[in-house]
Write a protein that holds these residues in place. Structure first.
Motif, PDB file in Angstrom:
ATOM      1  N   GLN A 357      33.063  58.767  47.646  1.00 29.09           N
ATOM      2  CA  GLN A 357      34.114  58.218  46.791  1.00 29.09           C
ATOM      3  C   GLN A 357      35.282  59.183  46.802  1.00 29.09           C
ATOM      4  O   GLN A 357      35.198  60.281  46.270  1.00 29.09           O
ATOM      5  CB  GLN A 357      33.587  58.020  45.377  1.00 29.09           C
ATOM      6  CG  GLN A 357      34.590  57.366  44.435  1.00 29.09           C
ATOM      7  CD  GLN A 357      33.991  57.111  43.076  1.00 29.09           C
ATOM      8  OE1 GLN A 357      32.835  56.754  42.954  1.00 29.09           O
ATOM      9  NE2 GLN A 357      34.803  57.301  42.036  1.00 29.09           N
ATOM     10  N   LEU A 377      37.719  52.812  40.662  1.00 29.32           N
ATOM     11  CA  LEU A 377      36.706  51.848  40.227  1.00 29.32           C
ATOM     12  C   LEU A 377      35.363  52.049  40.920  1.00 29.32           C
ATOM     13  O   LEU A 377      34.604  51.087  41.116  1.00 29.32           O
ATOM     14  CB  LEU A 377      37.206  50.410  40.458  1.00 29.32           C
ATOM     15  CG  LEU A 377      38.569  50.068  39.848  1.00 29.32           C
ATOM     16  CD1 LEU A 377      38.929  48.608  40.112  1.00 29.32           C
ATOM     17  CD2 LEU A 377      38.586  50.356  38.348  1.00 29.32           C
ATOM     18  N   VAL A 379      34.771  52.772  43.967  1.00 36.02           N
ATOM     19  CA  VAL A 379      34.744  52.259  45.340  1.00 36.02           C
ATOM     20  C   VAL A 379      34.613  53.419  46.328  1.00 36.02           C
ATOM     21  O   VAL A 379      35.241  54.468  46.184  1.00 36.02           O
ATOM     22  CB  VAL A 379      36.005  51.435  45.633  1.00 36.02           C
ATOM     23  CG1 VAL A 379      36.062  51.011  47.093  1.00 36.02           C
ATOM     24  CG2 VAL A 379      36.037  50.214  44.727  1.00 36.02           C
ATOM     25  N   SER A 399      37.551  48.474  51.631  1.00 37.67           N
ATOM     26  CA  SER A 399      36.410  49.374  51.560  1.00 37.67           C
ATOM     27  C   SER A 399      35.362  48.889  52.537  1.00 37.67           C
ATOM     28  O   SER A 399      35.038  47.696  52.565  1.00 37.67           O
ATOM     29  CB  SER A 399      35.822  49.409  50.146  1.00 37.67           C
ATOM     30  OG  SER A 399      34.516  49.964  50.167  1.00 37.67           O
ATOM     31  N   ASP A 402      32.378  48.246  49.661  1.00 39.18           N
ATOM     32  CA  ASP A 402      32.428  47.708  48.302  1.00 39.18           C
ATOM     33  C   ASP A 402      33.415  46.573  48.080  1.00 39.18           C
ATOM     34  O   ASP A 402      33.521  46.082  46.960  1.00 39.18           O
ATOM     35  CB  ASP A 402      32.757  48.839  47.320  1.00 39.18           C
ATOM     36  CG  ASP A 402      31.708  49.944  47.344  1.00 39.18           C
ATOM     37  OD1 ASP A 402      30.511  49.626  47.239  1.00 39.18           O
ATOM     38  OD2 ASP A 402      32.094  51.120  47.483  1.00 39.18           O
ATOM     39  N   LEU A 405      40.216  46.580  47.321  1.00 36.66           N
ATOM     40  CA  LEU A 405      40.858  47.222  46.179  1.00 36.66           C
ATOM     41  C   LEU A 405      42.332  46.816  46.142  1.00 36.66           C
ATOM     42  O   LEU A 405      43.011  46.829  47.157  1.00 36.66           O
ATOM     43  CB  LEU A 405      40.734  48.738  46.317  1.00 36.66           C
ATOM     44  CG  LEU A 405      40.754  49.599  45.054  1.00 36.66           C
ATOM     45  CD1 LEU A 405      39.578  49.258  44.151  1.00 36.66           C
ATOM     46  CD2 LEU A 405      40.706  51.074  45.447  1.00 36.66           C
ATOM     47  N   VAL A 412      45.348  51.350  40.277  1.00 38.11           N
ATOM     48  CA  VAL A 412      44.304  50.461  40.772  1.00 38.11           C
ATOM     49  C   VAL A 412      44.048  49.391  39.716  1.00 38.11           C
ATOM     50  O   VAL A 412      43.723  49.713  38.560  1.00 38.11           O
ATOM     51  CB  VAL A 412      43.020  51.243  41.070  1.00 38.11           C
ATOM     52  CG1 VAL A 412      41.913  50.294  41.504  1.00 38.11           C
ATOM     53  CG2 VAL A 412      43.271  52.288  42.154  1.00 38.11           C
ATOM     54  N   ASN A 414      42.496  45.948  40.556  1.00 38.55           N
ATOM     55  CA  ASN A 414      41.433  44.977  40.797  1.00 38.55           C
ATOM     56  C   ASN A 414      40.522  45.429  41.925  1.00 38.55           C
ATOM     57  O   ASN A 414      40.957  46.138  42.853  1.00 38.55           O
ATOM     58  CB  ASN A 414      42.011  43.599  41.173  1.00 38.55           C
ATOM     59  CG  ASN A 414      42.686  42.912  40.011  1.00 38.55           C
ATOM     60  OD1 ASN A 414      42.064  42.618  39.004  1.00 38.55           O
ATOM     61  ND2 ASN A 414      43.989  42.660  40.159  1.00 38.55           N
ATOM     62  N   LEU A 415      39.286  44.991  41.841  1.00 35.96           N
ATOM     63  CA  LEU A 415      38.328  45.114  42.930  1.00 35.96           C
ATOM     64  C   LEU A 415      37.756  43.734  43.197  1.00 35.96           C
ATOM     65  O   LEU A 415      37.177  43.109  42.295  1.00 35.96           O
ATOM     66  CB  LEU A 415      37.204  46.096  42.575  1.00 35.96           C
ATOM     67  CG  LEU A 415      36.030  46.137  43.562  1.00 35.96           C
ATOM     68  CD1 LEU A 415      36.504  46.606  44.939  1.00 35.96           C
ATOM     69  CD2 LEU A 415      34.907  47.026  43.038  1.00 35.96           C
ATOM     70  N   TYR A 416      37.950  43.251  44.418  1.00 42.66           N
ATOM     71  CA  TYR A 416      37.439  41.938  44.789  1.00 42.66           C
ATOM     72  C   TYR A 416      36.127  42.111  45.556  1.00 42.66           C
ATOM     73  O   TYR A 416      36.081  42.783  46.589  1.00 42.66           O
ATOM     74  CB  TYR A 416      38.463  41.190  45.641  1.00 42.66           C
ATOM     75  CG  TYR A 416      39.746  40.907  44.899  1.00 42.66           C
ATOM     76  CD1 TYR A 416      39.868  39.813  44.050  1.00 42.66           C
ATOM     77  CD2 TYR A 416      40.840  41.769  45.033  1.00 42.66           C
ATOM     78  CE1 TYR A 416      41.054  39.567  43.361  1.00 42.66           C
ATOM     79  CE2 TYR A 416      42.023  41.526  44.344  1.00 42.66           C
ATOM     80  CZ  TYR A 416      42.117  40.424  43.504  1.00 42.66           C
ATOM     81  OH  TYR A 416      43.274  40.183  42.823  1.00 42.66           O
ATOM     82  N   ASN A 417      35.060  41.489  45.009  1.00 40.72           N
ATOM     83  CA  ASN A 417      33.746  41.552  45.646  1.00 40.72           C
ATOM     84  C   ASN A 417      33.078  40.192  45.502  1.00 40.72           C
ATOM     85  O   ASN A 417      33.758  39.179  45.290  1.00 40.72           O
ATOM     86  CB  ASN A 417      32.908  42.679  45.043  1.00 40.72           C
ATOM     87  CG  ASN A 417      32.852  42.632  43.525  1.00 40.72           C
ATOM     88  OD1 ASN A 417      32.926  41.554  42.923  1.00 40.72           O
ATOM     89  ND2 ASN A 417      32.728  43.787  42.896  1.00 40.72           N
TER      90      ASN A 417
END
Length: 754
Positions: A357, A377, A379, A399, A402, A405, A412, A414-417
């Motif tokens: 990380q 986050l 990631v 990423s 993960d 981002l 930062v 949002n994190l889309y998963n």
């Protein structure tokens, strides 16, 4: 025989004068990891991973030295400054010695080139100055360096039978030279001996493993085991300090002793009584490698917080120069004088483990801004950056573990998963989402590859968060370990490469898939491992593979049936023999600049700069002829707004001041530089601010044409000759520029003085 080996050092010193590259290059090295410190008078000499800076405590300023000033770029293990000779000495893991003399770098490769010493046993551990001799403690023995004559002296192999042993430190006390070792105890010899090359002159004081040694008053202190400092007297050790945790370093002045552990620096007076300690806290957290003392001020060399100054307030203040978080650059993206940098990694087999990380770094005209690893986050393995051309404050970072981002205004957001998007995991019921190369289309959609799943290509809408999946499972051949780059041509066709898939193309209008795969009987790829793709200003698709380069001159034809083919670029070598351009080279990145010339990064041969068609090599930068710290170039990014070219390596970030800029929308800002061209100038004149395919004519004041060219990007270069025949005379020259549609024209003047 031992004596003969020493003579080689004396008679054949290998000294190199380093080249200064400050005119065309800028180094953006990280100064967050401090490997060694030395304090002298009013200055602190700090060695980071592969660069050095000198902090002046009076003026509160720093002076930096890196590959730009001529340092090697290798890993630094020790630093020392001689106040008597005003020489800074830098030692490296590989045995290299470099001297800073009057801000000039002199390099000594004697130890590096010594064939009788194993390459893994040449590390420089410590320096100790006595009169005009600098004793160098190495992993093979002791080396003398004469500071007054700037040359090597004798080499002492002081192990049993004259063997090579690891010397961790040297000091002199009461006319005895002491050497601490790993595995061979503490050795001593008379300072007045004229035959120290004879190992029989060296006696064993005590046995054991010792990490360092220093003189302190009339005592000789040794650092034994992990936590104890002992006094050596009459072949006997007496424990005088027990540290609270493992000791990292020990430094002494005439009246003070400073012990460094991982979380604190402890100051002792001349009676070895603890007087002060600076400790890591939740509010000011750090991990230490070393520390030093200048007057009453303690300087902390940390693992990742740079150099900290702790004065009376006991509040650490960062004094390292600005830079990115790390030197292990993996991904770059430059746009409108902004540069984003990430440090996530995967290996040649697309394996991101061990997961790390790391944070994110951004360079602007105002300097560096760093997003901490604690603010991403959670990631890991951040590998690829795409800036939204419609909103440059919105950045998407892939990423390779993960997901995706999103950053807005340097935060930062949002994190889309799998929980909030259509990105797919390769492990059921877990978020193992390996995303990599991405690019925006003209409609504001982000196209991105999703590795090791059937739907290997995704179209992501930043506005709605919706994801369209494209099934590529029918084209996956062999091991599908991962995908690399993604590009879009002028007609909206999407192309991406991978480990064993060659190049996959997708027509978003017809939903047709094609594949460039295999050798001559199929697509003429030199290798199906594709690492880099680039669509240039002429809409040609350039392909970088594990074993060479290919070009598709018209990507649209790939979707018109038949077996899609790529083309080699054939050049003539110096003897006129046809050769394939970059044959068998592992190509890690390809970027077209504003003049449509190509920057090509390789894994072992540095960077090539080719003309737009690849027929002419305009430049070839390696660690031998440039400030590149390594020939393994991981990524390149060209800033079309400034012409700057950024090179990312695992040993640092370099910027080359290029002149090729992207095309403008109008001719309002056409400018030529340098202007005037003064006597002695031997370079090219750059004409910048052009629209795409603008016609540029240069005439003398009487209207005689001396040069004409159609621009491919936003700039051209003129060598100040009349069509390459002879240099033009002094005078005023007119630059007449006409846009491609002939609806706009402009005229500029250029003065040439021979």
């Amino acid at each position: 025989m031992q004596y003969f080996k020493v003579i080689v050092f004396i008679i054949f010193p290998i000294i190199l004068s380093a080249q200064d590259f400050t005119n065309q290059w800028t180094g953006h090295f990280s100064y967050n990891e401090i490997n060694d410190l030395y304090a002298s008078e009013n200055k602190v000499y700090a060695a980071s991973e592969n660069a050095v800076f000198i902090y002046d405590s009076d003026t509160k300023t720093t002076e930096q030295f890196s590959t730009i000033q001529g340092l090697s770029g290798e890993t630094i293990s020790a630093i020392y400054h001689s106040t008597v000779f005003d020489i800074t000495v830098i030692g490296y893991d590989n045995g290299l010695i470099e001297l800073l003399i009057d801000d000039q770098v002199r390099t000594f490769i004697d130890i590096v080139e010594k064939a009788t010493i194993p390459p893994i046993q040449k590390r420089i551990n410590h320096f100790y100055e006595n009169q005009d001799i600098l004793f160098i403690a190495t992993e093979f023995g002791i080396v003398e360096f004469n500071l007054s004559r700037i040359e090597f002296g004798d080499t002492f192999f002081v192990g049993p039978g004259g063997s090579q042993i690891n010397i961790t430190g040297i000091t002199i006390s009461n006319e005895l030279i002491y050497a601490s070792t790993i595995g061979n105890g503490i050795l001593s010899a008379s300072e007045n001996s004229t035959n120290l090359v004879d190992f029989n002159q060296w006696s064993t004081e005590v046995i054991g493993n010792f990490n360092g040694i220093t003189s302190f008053g009339d005592q000789v202190l040794v650092w034994q085991d992990n936590t104890t400092i002992k006094s050596l007297e009459n072949n006997t050790l007496t424990t005088v300090i027990t540290a609270p945790s493992a000791i990292q370093d020990m430094q002494a002045t005439s009246e003070s002793l400073l012990i460094t552990t991982a979380d604190r620096a402890i100051h002792y007076d001349s009676n070895l009584q603890e007087t002060n300690a600076v400790q890591s806290t939740d509010a000011n957290s750090f991990n230490l490698n070393t520390s030093t003392l200048l007057g009453e001020t303690i300087y902390l060399g940390t693992e990742n917080n740079g150099l900290l100054e702790v004065a009376n307030t006991l509040t650490p203040v960062t004094i390292s120069p600005e830079g990115p978080l790390l030197n292990t650059i993996f991904g770059l993206e430059a746009f409108n004088d902004n540069l984003w940098v990430v440090f996530g990694e995967y290996d040649i087999n697309y394996n991101p483990f061990p997961l790390q990380q790391q944070g994110i770094s951004k360079l602007t005209a105002n300097g560096w801004t760093n997003i901490s690893k604690d603010d991403v986050l959670g990631v890991t393995s951040l590998t690829h950056i795409t800036i939204n051309p419609a909103n440059e404050e919105q950045v998407f970072i892939s990423s390779y573990q993960d997901g995706l981002l999103e950053i807005n205004d340097n935060l930062v957001t949002n994190l889309y998963n799998t929980n909030n998007s259509g990105f797919e995991t390769l492990v059921s019921e877990q978020d193992v989402i390996r995303l990599n190369g991405s690019t925006f289309d003209n409609n504001g959609n982000l196209w991105i590859n999703n590795s090791r799943v059937d739907n290997g290509l995704k179209r992501f809408s930043p506005e709605s968060g919706e994801v369209l999946s494209v099934d590529t499972s029918s084209l996956i051949r062999g091991l599908n370990l991962g995908f690399s780059d993604t590009v879009i041509d002028a007609n909206g066709n999407v192309f991406f490469g991978g480990y064993s898939t060659g190049v996959i193309g997708y027509n978003s209008q017809t939903e047709e898939l094609i594949q460039l795969y295999g050798e001559a009987e199929r697509s003429n790829l030199p290798d199906d491992y594709v690492l880099a793709l680039e669509v240039d200003l002429n809409n040609q698709l350039w392909i970088g593979t594990f074993q060479g380069l290919r070009v598709v001159f018209n990507p649209t034809t790939l979707f018109q049936g038949g077996t899609p083919q790529t083309n080699q670029i054939i050049i003539l070598d110096d003897e006129g023999v046809p050769q394939e351009l970059l044959f068998n080279e592992t190509i890690t990145d390809i970027e077209a600049d504003g003049s449509n010339n190509k920057w090509v990064a390789t894994a072992s041969s540095g960077v090539f700069y080719f003309s737009s068609d690849g027929q002419e090599t305009l430049a070839h930068f390696t660690q031998d002829n440039s400030p590149l710290p390594t020939n393994n170039i991981r990524d390149i990014s060209v800033d079309d707004s400034t012409g700057s070219v950024y090179f990312g390596t695992d040993k640092g970030l370099l910027e080359y001041k290029g002149t090729a800029t992207g095309p403008e929308n109008n001719l309002n800002n056409v400018v030529a530089f340098p202007n005037p061209v003064r006597p002695g100038f031997s370079g090219d004149v750059t004409i910048r601010g052009l629209t795409s395919r603008a016609n540029v004519k240069i005439t003398d004041i009487e209207g005689n044409l001396v040069y004409e060219e159609i621009s491919e990007g936003g700039s051209i270069q003129w060598d100040t000759t009349a069509f390459g025949r002879h240099r033009v005379a002094s005078g005023v020259y007119l630059i007449l520029v006409t846009a491609e549609d002939q609806a706009e024209t402009t005229v500029s003047k250029l003065l040439i003085v021979r």
